[in-house]
Write a protein that holds these residues in place. Structure first.
Motif, PDB file in Angstrom:
ATOM      1  N   ALA A 180     -14.646  -9.146  -0.317  1.00 33.05           N
ATOM      2  CA  ALA A 180     -13.691  -9.571   0.696  1.00 33.05           C
ATOM      3  C   ALA A 180     -12.408  -8.826   0.653  1.00 33.05           C
ATOM      4  CB  ALA A 180     -13.152 -10.387  -1.637  1.00 33.05           C
ATOM      5  N   ASN A 181     -12.332  -9.827   2.158  1.00 33.14           N
ATOM      6  CA  ASN A 181     -10.911  -9.210   2.799  1.00 33.14           C
ATOM      7  C   ASN A 181      -9.662 -10.314   2.740  1.00 33.14           C
ATOM      8  OD1 ASN A 181     -10.870  -6.626   4.239  1.00 33.14           O
ATOM      9  ND2 ASN A 181     -13.227  -7.206   5.264  1.00 33.14           N
ATOM     10  N   PHE A 182      -8.573  -9.457   1.844  1.00 32.87           N
ATOM     11  CA  PHE A 182      -7.447 -10.014   1.642  1.00 32.87           C
ATOM     12  C   PHE A 182      -6.265  -9.992   2.665  1.00 32.87           C
ATOM     13  CE2 PHE A 182      -9.640  -9.996  -1.989  1.00 32.87           C
ATOM     14  CZ  PHE A 182      -9.441 -11.136  -2.585  1.00 32.87           C
ATOM     15  N   GLN A 183      -6.407 -10.600   3.900  1.00 31.33           N
ATOM     16  CA  GLN A 183      -5.695 -10.926   4.647  1.00 31.33           C
ATOM     17  C   GLN A 183      -4.896 -11.936   4.691  1.00 31.33           C
ATOM     18  OE1 GLN A 183      -7.994 -12.176   8.069  1.00 31.33           O
ATOM     19  NE2 GLN A 183      -9.169 -10.009   7.938  1.00 31.33           N
ATOM     20  N   SER A 184      -3.246 -11.474   5.152  1.00 32.27           N
ATOM     21  CA  SER A 184      -1.984 -11.825   4.704  1.00 32.27           C
ATOM     22  C   SER A 184      -0.816 -11.511   5.809  1.00 32.27           C
ATOM     23  CB  SER A 184      -0.999 -11.144   3.373  1.00 32.27           C
ATOM     24  OG  SER A 184      -0.411 -11.732   3.377  1.00 32.27           O
ATOM     25  N   LEU A 185       0.135 -12.757   5.805  1.00 25.09           N
ATOM     26  CA  LEU A 185       1.305 -12.890   6.503  1.00 25.09           C
ATOM     27  C   LEU A 185       2.273 -13.035   5.421  1.00 25.09           C
ATOM     28  CD1 LEU A 185       2.872 -12.250   9.755  1.00 25.09           C
ATOM     29  CD2 LEU A 185       1.910 -15.187   9.446  1.00 25.09           C
ATOM     30  N   PHE A 186       3.263 -12.144   5.663  1.00 30.82           N
ATOM     31  CA  PHE A 186       4.437 -12.281   4.583  1.00 30.82           C
ATOM     32  C   PHE A 186       5.465 -12.797   5.353  1.00 30.82           C
ATOM     33  CE2 PHE A 186       7.968 -11.068   2.032  1.00 30.82           C
ATOM     34  CZ  PHE A 186       8.053 -11.692   1.727  1.00 30.82           C
ATOM     35  N   LEU A 187       6.497 -13.529   5.622  1.00 29.51           N
ATOM     36  CA  LEU A 187       7.257 -13.621   6.410  1.00 29.51           C
ATOM     37  C   LEU A 187       8.691 -13.053   6.076  1.00 29.51           C
ATOM     38  CD1 LEU A 187       7.402 -17.069   7.041  1.00 29.51           C
ATOM     39  CD2 LEU A 187       6.520 -15.338   8.944  1.00 29.51           C
ATOM     40  N   GLY A 188       8.747 -11.532   5.865  1.00 27.29           N
ATOM     41  CA  GLY A 188      10.309 -10.812   5.377  1.00 27.29           C
ATOM     42  C   GLY A 188       9.319 -10.157   4.993  1.00 27.29           C
ATOM     43  N   THR A 189      10.712  -9.022   4.551  1.00 27.36           N
ATOM     44  CA  THR A 189       9.973  -7.589   4.324  1.00 27.36           C
ATOM     45  C   THR A 189       8.891  -6.618   3.904  1.00 27.36           C
ATOM     46  OG1 THR A 189      11.504  -7.068   2.997  1.00 27.36           O
ATOM     47  CG2 THR A 189      12.431  -6.691   5.576  1.00 27.36           C
ATOM     48  N   CYS A 190       8.590  -5.602   3.696  1.00 25.42           N
ATOM     49  CA  CYS A 190       7.778  -5.049   2.611  1.00 25.42           C
ATOM     50  C   CYS A 190       8.699  -5.291   1.589  1.00 25.42           C
ATOM     51  CB  CYS A 190       7.570  -3.638   2.804  1.00 25.42           C
ATOM     52  SG  CYS A 190       6.018  -3.274   1.731  1.00 25.42           S
ATOM     53  N   ASP A 191       9.626  -4.858   1.588  1.00 21.83           N
ATOM     54  CA  ASP A 191      10.698  -4.352  -0.002  1.00 21.83           C
ATOM     55  C   ASP A 191      10.763  -5.620  -0.286  1.00 21.83           C
ATOM     56  OD1 ASP A 191      11.047  -2.103   0.291  1.00 21.83           O
ATOM     57  OD2 ASP A 191      13.408  -2.355   0.749  1.00 21.83           O
ATOM     58  N   ALA A 192      10.558  -6.921  -0.215  1.00 22.08           N
ATOM     59  CA  ALA A 192      11.021  -8.329   0.032  1.00 22.08           C
ATOM     60  C   ALA A 192       9.050  -8.554  -0.412  1.00 22.08           C
ATOM     61  CB  ALA A 192      11.088  -9.267   0.490  1.00 22.08           C
ATOM     62  N   LEU A 193       8.260  -8.357  -0.789  1.00 22.19           N
ATOM     63  CA  LEU A 193       7.316  -8.917  -0.661  1.00 22.19           C
ATOM     64  C   LEU A 193       6.078  -7.908  -1.936  1.00 22.19           C
ATOM     65  CD1 LEU A 193       4.573  -9.889  -0.142  1.00 22.19           C
ATOM     66  CD2 LEU A 193       3.761  -8.284   1.796  1.00 22.19           C
ATOM     67  N   LEU A 194       6.909  -6.896  -2.368  1.00 16.25           N
ATOM     68  CA  LEU A 194       6.184  -5.917  -2.824  1.00 16.25           C
ATOM     69  C   LEU A 194       6.820  -6.705  -4.362  1.00 16.25           C
ATOM     70  CD1 LEU A 194       6.847  -2.000  -1.926  1.00 16.25           C
ATOM     71  CD2 LEU A 194       4.376  -2.944  -2.729  1.00 16.25           C
ATOM     72  N   PRO A 195       7.363  -6.808  -4.749  1.00 20.50           N
ATOM     73  CA  PRO A 195       8.081  -7.527  -6.520  1.00 20.50           C
ATOM     74  C   PRO A 195       7.053  -8.402  -6.492  1.00 20.50           C
ATOM     75  CG  PRO A 195      10.172  -7.669  -5.434  1.00 20.50           C
ATOM     76  CD  PRO A 195       8.885  -6.624  -3.974  1.00 20.50           C
ATOM     77  N   VAL A 196       6.836  -9.581  -5.369  1.00 15.39           N
ATOM     78  CA  VAL A 196       5.933 -10.350  -5.379  1.00 15.39           C
ATOM     79  C   VAL A 196       4.371 -10.435  -5.836  1.00 15.39           C
ATOM     80  CG1 VAL A 196       5.675 -12.876  -4.395  1.00 15.39           C
ATOM     81  CG2 VAL A 196       7.876 -12.582  -3.859  1.00 15.39           C
ATOM     82  N   MET A 197       4.360  -9.100  -5.516  1.00 13.62           N
ATOM     83  CA  MET A 197       2.703  -9.211  -4.933  1.00 13.62           C
ATOM     84  C   MET A 197       2.400  -8.687  -6.797  1.00 13.62           C
ATOM     85  SD  MET A 197       1.013  -9.885  -2.694  1.00 13.62           S
ATOM     86  CE  MET A 197      -0.964  -9.133  -2.654  1.00 13.62           C
ATOM     87  N   SER A 198       3.145  -7.642  -7.209  1.00  8.78           N
ATOM     88  CA  SER A 198       2.877  -6.944  -8.380  1.00  8.78           C
ATOM     89  C   SER A 198       3.055  -8.276  -9.606  1.00  8.78           C
ATOM     90  CB  SER A 198       3.777  -5.758  -8.615  1.00  8.78           C
ATOM     91  OG  SER A 198       5.188  -6.566  -8.579  1.00  8.78           O
ATOM     92  N   SER A 199       3.689  -9.051  -9.516  1.00  7.33           N
ATOM     93  CA  SER A 199       4.343 -10.669 -10.700  1.00  7.33           C
ATOM     94  C   SER A 199       3.103 -11.276 -10.158  1.00  7.33           C
ATOM     95  CB  SER A 199       5.376 -10.204 -10.370  1.00  7.33           C
ATOM     96  OG  SER A 199       5.586 -11.224  -9.201  1.00  7.33           O
ATOM     97  N   ARG A 200       2.835 -11.390  -9.440  1.00 10.47           N
ATOM     98  CA  ARG A 200       1.727 -12.766  -8.575  1.00 10.47           C
ATOM     99  C   ARG A 200       0.493 -11.989  -8.726  1.00 10.47           C
ATOM    100  NH1 ARG A 200       5.249 -17.105  -7.402  1.00 10.47           N
ATOM    101  NH2 ARG A 200       3.428 -18.586  -7.992  1.00 10.47           N
TER     102      ARG A 200
END
Ligand code: FDA
Length: 502
Positions: free
Chosen positions: A271-291
């Protein structure tokens, strides 16, 4: 045959008064076959037994399109409209049954005019999505548009059937942002949003190509994107727990913040998880670790870039450039593999044990792949009847099934059978009554029109029409009766006129 000959002669002589001869191609012209092939994306519809057009007309302005429609009607020759040629069933350039028709190929009508100040653009149907995105990127670094991923898809067919891509959770469908359109109807009239009337303007935006006339151009609203976006692609194999992670993903992905989309391509054991986030990596990291901690995402997975750079990066790969969005040539390699595709919508998460079975089936010889696009966010915020595209609130994700084969080694019977059996296997897990499907992933297995008294039957069309359009099918058929009551514009899955069919 004699009457076919007469009608085609009449078509040619009628056209000669209004269209330069060099824009009309007959099978005897050396350019005919290269032109026919130029935007075919599924070579299974380019075989000796394919029902091909008698003519290809390549208009360079609106009056040529008007003339082709008027001459077609006068001489009893139907027209199939082709923009980018990506139709999954090839209906823009071939007919299932023996039929005399001409292809109106819009590839020369492809200008894109961006007004960055007003955040709008006019785009001609013959433009490909990549040309639209490129022009937007040139005009502004903070505007984007929510359409499909593949740059060579034609605007004409794509907008006609809805259109979604990596911005679907943030901004919904392409058609949710169409604010005007120019249409040539079956009487050869040139109409805009005001003159075509609100029912027809509603129908054009997602009600399916071919049915309502020839859409020449579309005005769209452009939407804000940040100066920097983040892209990632994280593979998880079966032995790393892909079935568990996909099972979790079903709950998580549709509920994430709208700025984040994580789609999944499931193929063989990965399963390949492909993503686009409208923001920076710094902003994405906490979303990914919490969600979504199950994905074990980390900083080294992030690729930061501009939105316009993300478009070729995601679809064409990390070595591609923004200029690649302008490439219109069909690689000869496209002609080496045929495919069969279909679609589903999931409204209740599929249980873990079913995912285990799915992974087993995807690992079989000659198996296909699944693409899962998560919904929620803005795509779900639009009411079902606001546009013809009804798959909105309550949908967790869309599934696209695809199976490819080498044209050199067979006719795809085995791979097509695999898709049909897999589609039957999936029935208990997906939407039902109707089993919803996406028009732009057209599948003639869902049903075909039945012509009664030279008009497609509304009743017969319900079989496939309600799958694509749910309760909007009847309103589409009423719009069709307004704009084309004689059913001049038709194919195997065009909207039948309602008023005439009872
Ligand atoms: P094509 O020219 O074949 O037309 C499709 C239909 O619309 C035909 O019935 C045609 O007659 C009619 N039509 C075309 N132009 C018209 C016009 N100007 N006026 C009236 N009718 C017209 N979809 C998606 O939502 N997201 C995605 O990411 C992708 N990705 C993707 C990748 C690849 C490789 C393919 C082959 C397809 C997709 N699609 C997609 C599906 C795509 O949106 C769908 O096939 C579109 O209808 C293609 O539009 P074209 O203009 O290229 O097709």
């Amino acid at each position: 045959v004699a009457s076919q000959g007469n009608s085609s002669d009449a078509f040619l002589s009628c056209l000669s008064a209004s269209i330069p001869r060099q824009l009309v191609f007959t099978p005897s012209s050396p350019s005919f076959t290269p032109l026919l092939k130029s935007s075919i994306r599924n070579p299974k519809f380019f075989t000796p037994s394919t029902v091909r057009p008698l003519y290809i007309v390549t208009p360079t302005n609106a009056s040529h399109v008007q003339a082709a429609v008027l001459c077609g009607r006068r001489s009893g020759l139907r027209i199939r409209v082709r923009s980018g040629g990506h139709d999954y069933e090839g209906l823009s350039y071939r007919s299932v049954r023996a039929e005399a028709f001409a292809v109106l190929d819009l590839s020369s009508l492809r200008s894109v005019r961006v007004d960055a100040q007003a955040a709008t653009a006019w785009v001609d149907s013959g433009a490909q999505l990549g040309e639209l995105y490129y022009a937007i990127g040139k005009a502004s670094s903070v505007l984007g548009f929510p359409g499909g991923l593949c740059p060579t898809v034609g605007v004409g067919g794509h907008f006609s059937g809805g259109g979604f891509g990596m911005l679907l959770r943030k901004y919904g469908m392409a058609i949710d942002h169409v604010i005007d359109a120019v249409l040539v109807d079956a009487k050869g009239r040139l109409l805009n949003k005001n003159t075509m009337g609100s029912d027809v303007f509603w129908a054009l935006r997602g009600g399916g190509g071919e049915s309502f006339g020839v859409v020449l151009s579309w005005q769209v609203k452009l939407l804000p994107v940040p100066p920097k976006v983040t892209v990632f692609n994280v593979p998880v194999t079966a032995s790393q727990g892909a079935a568990d992670v996909v099972t979790r993903w079903q709950q998580i992905a549709p509920a994430l913040p709208e700025d984040l989309i994580i789609r999944v391509v499931v193929q063989q054991k990965t399963a390949n998880f492909q993503s686009l986030f409208l923001g920076t990596c710094d902003a994405l990291l906490p979303v990914m670790s919490s969600r979504f901690p199950e994905l074990r995402f980390n900083r080294s997975d992030c690729r930061e870039m501009t939105w316009i750079q993300s478009v070729p990066y995601i679809y064409l790969g990390s070595a591609s450039t923004v200029e690649d969005l302008l490439n219109r040539t069909t690689a000869e390699s496209v002609f080496s593999s045929g495919y069969k595709a279909t679609s589903d919508y999931v409204r209740r998460a599929i249980p873990r044990d079913a995912w285990a079975s799915i992974f087993t089936k995807l690992a079989q010889p000659n198996a296909g792949l699944m693409i899962l696009d998560p919904y929620g966010g803005q795509i779900a915020a639009v009411p079902e009847s606001a546009t013809p595209y009804p798959h909105r609130a309550g949908v967790l994700y869309n599934i696209q099934y695809m199976n490819f084969w080498s044209m050199a080694s067979g006719d795809g019977a085995v791979q097509t059978r695999w898709i049909r059996e897999f589609y039957a296997f999936m029935a208990p897990f997906v939407s039902s009554s109707p089993r919803e499907a996406y028009f732009n992933y057209r599948d003639l297995d869902l049903g075909e029109n039945v012509v009664v008294g030279n008009v497609s039957s509304f009743q017969a069309g319900m079989v496939w029409g309600q799958k694509y359009f749910k309760g909007n099918y009847q309103r589409l058929a009423m719009a069709k009766a307004q704009i084309d009551p004689d059913d001049y514009f038709r194919n195997e899955q065009s909207i039948p006129p309602f008023a005439n069919s009872r």
